[in-house]
Write an enzyme that holds these catalytic residues in place. Structure first.
Site, PDB file in Angstrom:
ATOM      1  N   HIS A  18       0.824  -1.202   0.000  1.00  0.00           N
ATOM      2  CA  HIS A  18       0.000   0.000   0.000  1.00  0.00           C
ATOM      3  C   HIS A  18       0.860   1.255   0.000  1.00  0.00           C
ATOM      4  CE1 HIS A  18       0.567  -1.475   4.103  1.00  0.00           C
ATOM      5  NE2 HIS A  18       0.576  -0.221   4.485  1.00  0.00           N
ATOM      6  N   GLY A  46      -1.710 -10.546   4.005  1.00  0.00           N
ATOM      7  CA  GLY A  46      -2.910 -11.367   3.911  1.00  0.00           C
ATOM      8  C   GLY A  46      -3.483 -11.641   5.289  1.00  0.00           C
ATOM      9  N   GLU A  83      -2.169   0.188  18.127  1.00  0.00           N
ATOM     10  CA  GLU A  83      -1.480   0.952  17.073  1.00  0.00           C
ATOM     11  C   GLU A  83      -1.382   2.431  17.439  1.00  0.00           C
ATOM     12  OE1 GLU A  83       0.211  -0.516  14.851  1.00  0.00           O
ATOM     13  OE2 GLU A  83      -0.639  -2.472  15.364  1.00  0.00           O
TER      14      GLU A  83
HETATM   15 ZN   LIG Z   1       1.303   0.773   5.971  1.00  0.00          ZN
HETATM   16 ZN   LIG Z   2       2.755  -2.847  17.850  1.00  0.00          ZN
END
Ligand SMILES: [Zn+2]
Ligand SMILES: [Zn+2]
Length: 492
Positions: free
Chosen positions: A242, A250, A303
């Site tokens: 990306h 995947g 994240e």
């Molecule tokens: Zn990325």
């Molecule tokens: Zn992490």
């Protein structure tokens, strides 16, 4: 006292082969994919990147499972799968020149990475040699497994577990940080796109809940804006290559990755702070998620820890541990220590609490008994019911001419066990729901449960904390909840 670490500053060895040029990805870049050559089903990856390679076609490296056991008689291919994992996630460095390709790591800048200096080096590709065994032992230590230096079933299971794409920092205890933070406490986020797996509104609520986990323990405030506003944190759902040099792999394997902030006072680049989620996963916000589905709130909260500057923790119960083990919509003491080492705590301008004897019950029909003691209100729910209990909190609104903002709600309660679960906690200002902590599923003794408010809005009309309780089966004692008190912290 938690120990604090800074990532050592220095170029990781694989950067040297780049000819001195720093790889600086940007959101607008067409492709910054590793060069790959496909030949007779073999994909070979060279340890270099080609930025601005507009026409480049790069497929994600096929994911290979680690075999449940590795011995000196294992095939070179099986050993290589393990070495590839160890190199990719920060446990093995300085491989032979013709060995494993450079690990992909979306640091956002590419000038430092923890753990590199101490990584065993000189491993031969496909050989279960001393350096590889050292790296296996380091991984076992980080993952809180018995340290044997051999690849046993438990270690293979851990390596095959879905995880974050950011490398670990082996050798550093507890939380780690990138040594980077945003210069502002007011961060803006935007969605570049949404996953079709989850209704759009549910994604918005899930992402807000993930930010709220960090907002509840810091001065940070997270506001959703349009992409055109140039937000610090951009959320994308993308598959395979990306354009940032770290293609996804995947379903399962790597679930997501994110980019650290810049090193102050260096100005951030566009991609810093961004969080990417692998669209090949089947995302959900439902708990329990169902087979093969990944909890978006848990992965997003993890994240965003990276987006704020945190690295991985080797504390098993930490949100910032790299392995995904199902829904975990909480931050641990280690995560709080980590994020506060970067941003500090917020200053409480005003705190307001209400005693549990003020508890209001929404559905009387779902209640078997309710009794108010001096200590708390005890509610026994009827078997297999859900109900809402509401705590109105005395609200300052304006003090000394200043309107306050709402930082977080807090609860003290005890339940009879897993048959009486606080499933959701919502925070209201008047008729507006300003925070929704869904499926937190807390039971037992909760002396100080914190529920952050992501955008910390001005307080307007009076606050309430609503507690969604799921009652299962069992004795009245097992189905009880004792609500002791609830409170809200306000910031100036
Ligand atoms: Zn990325
Ligand atoms: Zn992490």
């Amino acid at each position: 006292m938690p120990r604090r670490y800074r990532r050592p500053v220095g170029r990781p060895p694989w950067l040297i082969s780049w000819g001195g040029g720093r790889w600086r990805p940007s959101r607008t870049q067409g492709s910054a994919a590793p060069v790959q050559i496909g030949h007779a089903g073999v994909t070979q990856r060279f340890p270099c990147w080609v930025p601005d390679n507009e026409g480049g076609v790069a497929m994600p490296t096929p994911k290979k499972k680690v075999k449940p056991e590795l011995t000196s008689r294992s095939s070179a291919a099986d050993v290589t799968v393990v070495q590839d994992y160890l190199a990719r996630f920060g446990y093995l460095g300085d491989l032979d020149a013709d060995a494993i390709g450079a690990p992909t790591f979306p640091l956002g800048d590419g000038d430092d990475q923890a753990g590199v200096a101490g990584r065993p080096s000189g491993a031969k590709k496909g050989k279960l040699d001393a350096a590889t065994k050292d790296a296996i032992a380091t991984f076992q230590r980080f993952a809180n497994l018995p340290v044997t230096g051999t690849l046993d079933a438990a270690t293979a299971d851990k390596m095959n577990q879905p995880r974050c794409g950011i490398p670990d920092s082996p050798g550093l205890d507890e939380f780690t940080t990138s040594g980077r933070r945003w210069a502002t406490n007011n961060l803006r986020y935007a969605f570049q796109n949404f996953t079709p797996d989850v209704p759009e509104n549910d994604i918005v609520v899930a992402i807000e809940q993930a930010f709220a986990l960090w907002a509840g323990h810091t001065p940070l405030r997270f506001s959703r804006v349009a992409m055109t506003a140039g937000p610090e944190i951009v959320i994308r759902f993308v598959g395979g290559d990306h354009g940032d040099g770290s293609p996804f792999d995947g379903a399962s394997g790597v679930l997501a990755h994110a980019f650290y902030p810049s090193v102050p006072p260096a100005p951030p680049t566009a991609i810093m702070g961004d969080a990417h989620f692998d669209e090949a996963e089947t995302w959900t916000v439902v708990v329990p998620p169902g087979a093969g589905r990944i909890d978006l709130v848990t992965v997003a909260a993890h994240e965003f820890g990276h987006s704020l500057g945190l690295g991985h923790s080797d504390v098993a119960g930490a949100l910032m541990a790299p392995f995904y083990g199902g829904p975990y919509r909480l931050v641990a003491a280690d995560d709080i220590a980590g994020i506060r080492s970067l941003y500090g705590n917020f200053a409480i301008e005003h705190a307001s609490w209400v005693h549990g004897t003020d508890l209001q019950i929404e559905l009387d029909s779902a209640v078997e008994s309710v009794r108010r003691y001096g200590f708390f209100t005890r509610v026994v729910g009827k078997p297999n019911t859900t109900n809402w209990y509401h705590l109105p909190v005395p609200t300052p609104v304006i003090t000394k001419g200043n309107r306050l903002s709402i930082a977080r709600a807090m609860l003290r309660f005890v339940t009879g066990g897993p048959s009486a679960v606080v499933r959701d906690v919502h925070v209201y200002d008047g008729s507006s729901r300003i925070a929704a902590h869904q499926e937190v599923n807390l039971s037992g003794s909760q002396a100080f449960a914190v529920f952050g408010v992501a955008h910390k809005p001005d307080v307007l009309w009076g606050n309430g904390i609503s507690i969604g309780v799921r009652t299962g089966t069992g004795t009245a004692a097992a189905r009880r909840i004792d609500v002791i008190s609830g409170g809200i912290d306000y910031m100036a």
